[in-house]
Design an enzyme around this catalytic site. Structure first.
Site, PDB file in Angstrom:
ATOM      1  N   CYS A 391     -13.116  -3.321   5.056  1.00  0.00           N
ATOM      2  CA  CYS A 391     -12.461  -4.734   4.709  1.00  0.00           C
ATOM      3  C   CYS A 391     -13.513  -5.765   5.078  1.00  0.00           C
ATOM      4  O   CYS A 391     -14.221  -6.159   4.192  1.00  0.00           O
ATOM      5  CB  CYS A 391     -11.266  -4.832   5.836  1.00  0.00           C
ATOM      6  SG  CYS A 391     -10.034  -5.954   5.291  1.00  0.00           S
ATOM      7  N   HIS A 517      -8.483   0.047   4.900  1.00  0.00           N
ATOM      8  CA  HIS A 517      -8.907   0.472   6.195  1.00  0.00           C
ATOM      9  C   HIS A 517      -8.492   2.241   6.369  1.00  0.00           C
ATOM     10  O   HIS A 517      -7.605   2.226   6.704  1.00  0.00           O
ATOM     11  CB  HIS A 517      -7.973  -0.323   7.412  1.00  0.00           C
ATOM     12  CG  HIS A 517      -8.523  -1.641   7.608  1.00  0.00           C
ATOM     13  ND1 HIS A 517      -9.355  -2.107   8.437  1.00  0.00           N
ATOM     14  CD2 HIS A 517      -7.928  -2.749   7.142  1.00  0.00           C
ATOM     15  CE1 HIS A 517      -9.408  -3.290   8.464  1.00  0.00           C
ATOM     16  NE2 HIS A 517      -8.475  -3.923   7.646  1.00  0.00           N
ATOM     17  N   GLU A 519      -9.645   4.155   8.127  1.00  0.00           N
ATOM     18  CA  GLU A 519      -9.497   4.417   9.471  1.00  0.00           C
ATOM     19  C   GLU A 519      -7.990   4.639  10.142  1.00  0.00           C
ATOM     20  O   GLU A 519      -7.725   5.588  10.807  1.00  0.00           O
ATOM     21  CB  GLU A 519     -10.181   3.571  10.565  1.00  0.00           C
ATOM     22  CG  GLU A 519      -9.699   2.282  10.898  1.00  0.00           C
ATOM     23  CD  GLU A 519     -10.263   1.080   9.495  1.00  0.00           C
ATOM     24  OE1 GLU A 519     -10.514   1.425   8.581  1.00  0.00           O
ATOM     25  OE2 GLU A 519     -10.045  -0.195  10.077  1.00  0.00           O
TER      26      GLU A 519
END
Ligand code: GLN
Length: 554
Positions: A391, A517, A519
């Protein structure tokens, strides 16, 4: 912000409810204890979900500062929630929705909106029953379709903010069958100076619970060690539970070992018996074992990853940290995350960054620490250090490239420098008119088309990916051609938005950035491709080029 459906509740679904409260102090890891118990129930064949109750007045965590509160976790439906939901998603390997985070702000907002709409016409709107009814409705709806729902009440018993929730739970238990409900209380058992395990704080917090009509069924004592049998007996006697309902939860180095510890203590078995589902559990030999295999495997080697952010608080980047760990589990290496504070560069933190095997720049907002991050990206690019930008880390990679390769002096993001002559990162067109801060970014899961033959295609092994977003700015279309002509490849796009950038293998062993993102979708048993690629690049397994083979085999 996702809208809130009010559905009809089917009592046959969401059969069993485990309520988890905390005593003595917050930060005891009751969420991890609860999620670990859930994991074991899942291994035993049950569908498990969770609800996190946050008694604060914020409607959601989206407007909260990660430095005070840890990261804002993003769900697939775009809900911006407490980081504990991330732990439940990772431990239970489920995708939750915004409805699984109940906050005081959300509950009151909803009840007050209904009052304004005339739904309670004539009546006085009160905490009991209107707020408590709304809390119970939310829990039941979130539990739908699951065998077991774990409901964690944030904060500590006795907090004023938590009172309506505890009252709602009391009513909830009154309305359901006794063996469908289990109250678990996680408390602190400290040591005295002379090495004795002290039960008084636990006694006091259970007394507090009982004064509002809640009797815990299970007590879990957080202590640096296991609880002595004497300690358990004393807790049992004073808190009015059987001794075998008192469990230890000693400190462990790695949170992924908590399920193993909970199992060793027999907490999962006890919970199943109390809820009368033990007979439906899979026989032990048939239970899912992948988790245990992964977290107990003998690792070969270590990788040092510099995480260049602006906060010193590790919780501010929890999901990135966990995603790196998951990639380590997949590649069978230990990942050491070196926290590099970009505001403290170029002093000693710079050498920490230079010594690492790989560099990650995570998401972020605002100008603080930006230059240090751009310096780290330049260092990674010029020195062939594997790089992953997430990001803001993606956006800053564009800025660094524009400045240092294209020679666009002063190139920047319009967020970080309104006067920049080259706004290579600019506000999303749909954000021009947005004034409210809460829930107004481009949020949640969106699909990205991946160009075949690229590094991104090789990582994902597919021609698209669906990852979660949380941003207001993006690459300015006016600079696409110039950036690409200079060698910055945009290998992932979503309509006219640039979602993934990369450098060609001749230019760099691993340089990739994502506007999304990744993650947030990473799980211990299912690591996220860009993170796995980062470690592969360090370990010398070329993350490029697998795509060509996959294409042939199709
Ligand atoms: N601040 C940037 C934006 O709003 C990046 C956001 C992020 O890193 N999550 O687009």
């Amino acid at each position: 912000m996702p809208t809130e459906p009010e559905t009809d509740y089917d009592p046959e679904l969401g059969r069993k409810f485990i309520f988890v409260t905390g005593g003595v102090m917050s930060g005891l890891g009751k969420g991890i204890t609860a999620a670990s118990t859930g994991r074991l129930l899942k291994n035993a064949g049950f569908d498990v979900t969770a609800v996190k109750i946050d008694p604060y007045l914020n409607v959601d965590a989206g407007t909260m500062n990660p430095f005070q509160h840890g990261e804002v976790y993003v769900l697939k439906d775009g809900g911006e929630v407490d980081l504990d939901l991330g732990n439940y998603e990772r431990f239970l390997d489920i995708d939750m929705t915004f409805d699984h985070n109940v906050t005081t702000g959300k509950t009151y907002q909803h009840v007050i909106e209904k009052e304004r709409a005339g739904d309670y016409l004539g009546r006085t709107v009160q905490i009991i029953p209107h707020i408590t009814d709304d809390i119970k409705r939310r829990i039941r709806e979130a539990a739908e379709g699951n065998d077991v729902c774990i409901i964690e009440v944030g904060g500590t018993v006795g907090d004023i903010e938590g009172m309506p929730y505890l009252e709602a739970l009391r009513q909830f238990a009154h309305e359901e069958d006794e063996d469908d409900i289990l109250f678990t209380h996680v408390t602190l058992v400290p040591y005295s100076k002379n090495g004795e395990q002290k039960t008084k704080p636990t006694q006091h917090s259970v007394k507090e619970l009982r004064s509002i009509g809640l009797q815990p069924d299970v007590l879990v004592g957080r202590c640096s060690d296991k609880l002595d049998i004497d300690t358990k007996e004393k807790i049992a006697l004073f808190c009015d539970v059987p001794t075998d309902a008192v469990f230890s939860n000693p400190d462990v180095d790695d949170i992924y070992h908590v399920p193993l510890m909970v199992e060793e203590e027999g907490l999962d078995q006890y919970v199943m018996e109390q809820l009368d589902i033990a007979e439906e559990a899979l026989p032990e030999a048939e239970r899912e074992n992948r988790w245990r295999e992964l977290v107990t495997q003998q690792t070969e080697g270590e990788v040092d990853v510099a995480l260049v952010g602006k906060y010193d608080l590790e919780d501010a980047y929890m999901s990135v940290h966990e995603a790196l760990k998951h990639a380590g589990l997949e590649k069978n290496v230990d990942v050491n995350v070196e926290w590099v504070n970009s505001e403290k560069m170029p002093d000693h933190h710079e050498s920490r960054m230079r010594e690492a095997d790989a560099i990650v720049v995570p998401g972020g907002f605002g100008t603080r620490g930006t230059q240090g991050k751009i310096d780290a990206i330049r260092y990674a690019r010029e020195n062939d250090v594997p790089y992953l930008g997430l990001c803001l880390g993606f956006q800053l990679a564009v800025i660094e490239y524009a400045r240092n390769v294209l020679g666009l002096e002063g190139a920047h993001s319009a967020e970080l420098d309104e006067e920049t002559p080259h706004p290579v990162i600019d506000i999303l067109p749909e954000q021009y008119e947005v004034e409210d801060m809460g829930g107004t970014m481009r949020l949640g899961a969106h699909e990205t088309d991946i160009e075949p033959g690229t590094l991104a295609a090789s990582l994902y092994g597919e021609d698209s990916c669906t990852e979660r977003h949380r941003h207001r700015y993006e690459v300015n279309p006016e600079y696409f051609d110039e950036l690409e002509a200079a060698g910055l490849k945009f290998s992932g796009r979503s309509a006219n938005r640039m979602e993934i950038l990369e450098l060609a293998p001749e230019e760099h062993p691993y340089f990739i950035g994502t506007q999304f993102h990744p993650e947030f979708r990473s799980r211990p048993t299912r690591a996220s491709p860009p993170f796995v690629g980062l470690l592969e690049a360090v370990l010398g397994d070329d993350p490029h080029g697998v795509d060509a083979e996959t294409e042939v085999s199709h």
